[in-house]
Scaffold this active site. Structure first.
Site, short mmCIF file in Angstrom:
data_model
loop_
_atom_site.label_atom_id
_atom_site.label_comp_id
_atom_site.label_asym_id
_atom_site.label_seq_id
_atom_site.Cartn_x
_atom_site.Cartn_y
_atom_site.Cartn_z
N GLU A 45 0.92 -1.23 -0.02
CA GLU A 45 -0.05 0.02 -0.13
C GLU A 45 0.75 1.28 0.11
O GLU A 45 1.52 1.40 0.84
CB GLU A 45 -1.07 -0.14 1.21
N ARG A 49 0.07 10.67 0.53
CA ARG A 49 0.52 11.37 1.71
C ARG A 49 1.65 12.33 0.97
O ARG A 49 1.72 13.41 1.74
CB ARG A 49 0.96 10.88 2.78
N THR A 73 -4.65 6.02 1.94
CA THR A 73 -5.05 7.38 2.14
C THR A 73 -5.96 8.22 1.13
O THR A 73 -5.77 9.23 0.67
CB THR A 73 -3.96 8.17 2.45
N LYS A 133 -10.86 -1.86 7.04
CA LYS A 133 -9.58 -1.73 7.66
C LYS A 133 -9.98 -0.93 8.95
O LYS A 133 -10.99 -0.45 9.14
CB LYS A 133 -8.92 -0.17 6.90
#
Length: 211
Positions: A45, A49, A73, A133
């Site tokens: 992943e 960011r 994100t 998650k």
């Protein structure tokens, strides 16, 4: 349309730890991905960011065929679309909104959304999402809290992320409602900066044995 459960389940059960990576320089993405794959952690992943994230995903998707690159994100439909176009094979979000549900609807790329509270989990279930998650895991109550969710939500499976490390990963992985964990410890920033790919491969091998 419900979550692409079969595809996502295969990714989540393929390895005990999914590396959660922040890429500051896109040139590090390919050697980092190769090091993680060599250590037995092909699903990766890369979080959105930094400005380098999408370029990093593109590079891994194009140059590391054994990697299963995902994007983390993801906060809105625009992020979702950009990540898929860059080559992401799965999408991870800290939460779930109607906008993200719409973006994922009909996409072949599965969405793993975050949920912590009972209300958030129930809302996700209403949309057909049973693979979630759990973020931020440690700050939200850790393995003890997550264990308590297994009774009322017996059909839900989680990937705890946030504060998970080599020290406590086993606590989460021992839970019946946990398929895998997400963690950044397998790719320390100092190792990435130094290009110490052998160290990252060794850490990945250790993490892969946790399952």
């Amino acid at each position: 349309m419900p979550q692409q459960t079969e595809t996502l389940h295969t990714i989540m059960t393929g390895q005990p730890v999914i590396p959660v990576i922040v890429i500051d320089d896109a040139k590090d993405a390919v050697p980092l991905a190769k090091a993680l794959v060599a250590g037995g952690l092909p699903a990766i992943e890369i979080t959105l960011r930094t400005a380098a994230a999408l370029d990093a995903i593109r590079a891994v998707a194009a140059e590391v065929p054994d990697a299963i690159v995902g994007a983390g994100t993801i906060l809105n439909a625009e992020d979702f679309k950009a990540a898929v176009e860059a080559g992401s094979k799965f999408i991870v979000s800290p939460g779930l909104t109607p906008e993200l549900v719409d973006a994922a609807d009909g996409s072949a790329v599965p969405l793993l959304p975050g949920a912590v509270t009972s209300s958030e989990i129930m809302a996700a279930l209403e949309e057909g999402y049973s693979l979630l998650k759990f973020f931020p895991a440690e700050q939200a109550g850790g393995a003890a809290y997550l264990k308590s969710l297994s009774s009322p939500f017996g059909g839900v499976r989680f990937c705890p992320t946030g504060g998970v490390s080599a020290v406590n990963a086993g606590d989460y992985l021992s839970l019946p409602n946990v398929l895998c964990v997400g963690g950044s410890w397998v790719a320390p920033k100092d190792a990435v900066s130094a290009g110490d790919w052998e160290r990252i491969t060794e850490l990945s091998k250790e993490a892969a044995r946790l399952g």
